[in-house]
Design an enzyme around this catalytic site. Structure first.
Site, PDB file in Angstrom:
ATOM      1  CE  LYS A   1      27.429   0.218 -43.874  1.00 19.80           C
ATOM      2  NZ  LYS A   1      26.618   1.180 -44.630  1.00 19.80           N
TER       3      LYS A   1
ATOM      4  CD  GLU B   1      26.667   3.457 -48.708  1.00 16.70           C
ATOM      5  OE1 GLU B   1      26.226   2.722 -47.802  1.00 16.70           O
ATOM      6  OE2 GLU B   1      27.425   3.044 -49.601  1.00 16.70           O
TER       7      GLU B   1
ATOM      8  N   GLY C   1      23.909  -7.468 -49.614  1.00 13.41           N
ATOM      9  CA  GLY C   1      24.419  -6.480 -50.558  1.00 13.41           C
ATOM     10  C   GLY C   1      24.993  -7.147 -51.788  1.00 13.41           C
ATOM     11  CB  SER C   2      27.170  -5.780 -54.392  1.00 16.48           C
ATOM     12  OG  SER C   2      28.207  -5.254 -53.573  1.00 16.48           O
TER      13      SER C   2
ATOM     14  N   GLY D   1      30.358  -8.535 -50.426  1.00 19.98           N
ATOM     15  CA  GLY D   1      30.450  -9.839 -49.747  1.00 19.98           C
ATOM     16  C   GLY D   1      31.874 -10.363 -49.764  1.00 19.98           C
TER      17      GLY D   1
ATOM     18  CD  GLU E   1      20.742 -14.210 -47.425  1.00 23.21           C
ATOM     19  OE1 GLU E   1      20.323 -14.302 -48.596  1.00 23.21           O
ATOM     20  OE2 GLU E   1      20.808 -15.172 -46.665  1.00 23.21           O
TER      21      GLU E   1
ATOM     22  CB  CYS F   1      18.122  -9.568 -54.062  1.00 23.53           C
ATOM     23  SG  CYS F   1      16.955 -10.045 -52.782  1.00 23.53           S
TER      24      CYS F   1
ATOM     25  CD  GLN G   1      21.405  -0.764 -59.767  1.00 19.38           C
ATOM     26  OE1 GLN G   1      22.448  -1.283 -59.396  1.00 19.38           O
ATOM     27  NE2 GLN G   1      20.715  -1.252 -60.782  1.00 19.38           N
TER      28      GLN G   1
ATOM     29  CD  GLU H   1      21.972  -8.024 -58.505  1.00 19.20           C
ATOM     30  OE1 GLU H   1      22.919  -7.355 -58.074  1.00 19.20           O
ATOM     31  OE2 GLU H   1      21.171  -8.621 -57.766  1.00 19.20           O
TER      32      GLU H   1
END
Ligand code: NAD
Length: 433
Positions: A125, A128, A179-180, A184, A201, A235, A282, A332
């Protein structure tokens, strides 16, 4: 959702699988222009950075193909006249790979290729926010079906978090999410029902520690590059800097000079080094972190404002007088920022670097390698570099301490644990034990 393993692919020997997959390196290079243009249009990645991402992805695919088959060989760990103990690394099954938007080629392939080489069936996937790039990349990967990759051993599901949740609730054998932290945690909860094997990750708040004896101009150049790569949406990019007292003034000045040199503008312009933020959330987050730091007493020495250009442009910022009460030093940011804090003792620097929920990467800058390694050992992060920031090696572990994740996506240890069923075959030769 079809979550069955494709047995034809699973039965092919690992070295033959690698031969088939390695063709992807050439296909990526052949389609580099198209992929880079799609990324420039979709997430604002400068065209040259996009081409570079495709090139390092092609190299990474070949590196995976050269070492992963050896990790999958049967191993006889003990044998004498009466018994034999062998370990086998068999495909785990279907692996759901869920990817982010920031490096939609490199990070996606880092998620897809190792489990595919292990003989698993991949259900991928893409994000998006990078679905167009995802479509182009998927079409390139599917070209492997002309040279030996069985149909349906690589499948794609487009969609957002709902599709991700469906994958986490599916009958896959393993889920690999990049991802974030929030995603997770949600995947972990959903996956609990099926006890999926998980690789997560997640994010980082990666520190750079600059010691008095560092090569200051080199450190400033590389830290500025790392913090502003893909507009800071990396990241493993530098997110905060701790600089020792004697080096501080020179380092701060060099950082300001470095980020002023960066050419910002239209991502389709060949000479541009930094484009806009890829997504509005962001852009808002970075400006919010800068605003909050300023309100709490931070001084902005350069940049840090929205730019009057079409898109979500932010001028890369150098901030000083920052502290750990500010989001910019603790959460982050994922933007082009270099907040710099002064320290006097190494103990203080280690304490500050570890004062975070994250632990993905870190760097130490010093001419004294022994001292650098001694500091590195005290840092809670999956990768600590000395005199460089933000590199990974295909055959060495990649992943985080603390909330930066679970498991390792590269390396013998990582891929065996995450993407294979480890089987012990114990043969009794000439007596019943
Ligand atoms: P995100 O968590 O919003 O989305 C990542 C992927 O997860 C997307 O495909 C999304 O659709 C899906 N998703 C979201 N919620 C989900 C849920 N509840 N269940 C299942 N799937 C879900 O992250 P993002 O904004 O796309 O990416 C940025 C983040 O990724 C940053 O935190 C960055 O540090 C991290 N990242 C980490 C690495 C690494 O190697 N550790 C690499 C790149 C990016």
């Amino acid at each position: 959702m079809d979550m069955k393993i494709n047995e034809r692919w699973a039965q092919i020997l690992p070295k033959k699988r690698a031969k088939i997959i390695n063709r992807l390196a050439g296909l990526l290079r052949k389609n580099s222009k198209k992929i880079a243009e799609t990324m420039a249009g979709e997430i604002g990645k400068p065209i040259n950075a996009g081409r570079h991402e495709v090139e390092i992805s092609a190299r990474r695919v070949s590196d995976f193909c050269s070492y992963i088959p050896d990790c999958l060989e049967d191993e006889v760990v003990f044998e004498d006249e009466s018994e034999k103990n062998m370990i086998r690394y068999e495909p785990a099954g279907a692996v759901a790979v869920i990817s982010p938007w920031n490096a939609p080629v490199f990070v996606s392939l880092a998620g897809i290729i190792p489990p595919l080489l292990c003989g698993n069936t991949i259900i991928w996937k893409p994000s998006e926010h990078a679905a167009k790039t995802g479509k182009v990349l998927a079409a390139v990967i599917k070209k492997l079906e002309n040279s030996g990759l069985p149909k349906r051993s690589f499948q794609v599901r487009y969609g957002g978090p709902k599709t991700g949740r469906d994958l986490a609730a599916s009958d896959a054998a393993a889920v690999s999410l990049t991802g974030s932290v929030r995603a997770g945690q949600e995947v972990m909860k959903t996956s609990a029902a099926k006890l999926h094997r998980l690789v997560l990750e997640l994010g980082g708040k990666d520190p750079a520690i600059v010691l008095n004896d560092a090569d200051i101009s080199q450190a400033a150049r590389q830290i500025a590059k790392s913090a502003t790569m893909y507009s800071g949406q990396v990241c493993f990019g530098v997110e905060r800097v701790y600089c020792q007292t004697k080096a501080y003034d020179k380092f701060v000045k060099a950082c300001v000079e470095e980020i002023k040199k960066i050419k910002i503008g239209d991502p389709f312009d060949e000479s541009v080094e930094m484009g806009p933020m890829s997504v509005k959330f962001q852009y808002n987050k970075v400006l919010d972190h800068i605003r909050e730091a300023k309100a709490k007493g931070a001084k902005i020495l350069s940049g840090g404002q929205a730019m009057d250009l079409p898109g979500y442009f932010i001028n890369p910022a150098v901030l000083v007088d920052v502290n750990h009460s500010m989001k910019i030093m603790k959460e982050e940011t994922f933007g082009p920022i270099i907040p710099i804090m002064k320290f006097s003792s190494i103990e203080q620097a280690v304490k500050l670097a570890n004062d975070t929920d994250y632990g993905l990467t870190a760097s130490i800058w010093t001419k004294n390698i022994k001292r650098g390694e001694a500091v590195a050992k005290q840092i809670q992060a999956g990768t600590v570099e000395i005199n460089r920031h933000g590199m990974s090696k295909a055959a060495l572990p990649w992943g985080g301490y603390k909330m930066s994740g679970l498991g390792r996506i590269y390396s013998k240890e990582g891929i065996r644990g995450a993407f294979t069923n480890i089987k012990h075959i114990w043969t009794v030769k000439n007596k019943i034990l």
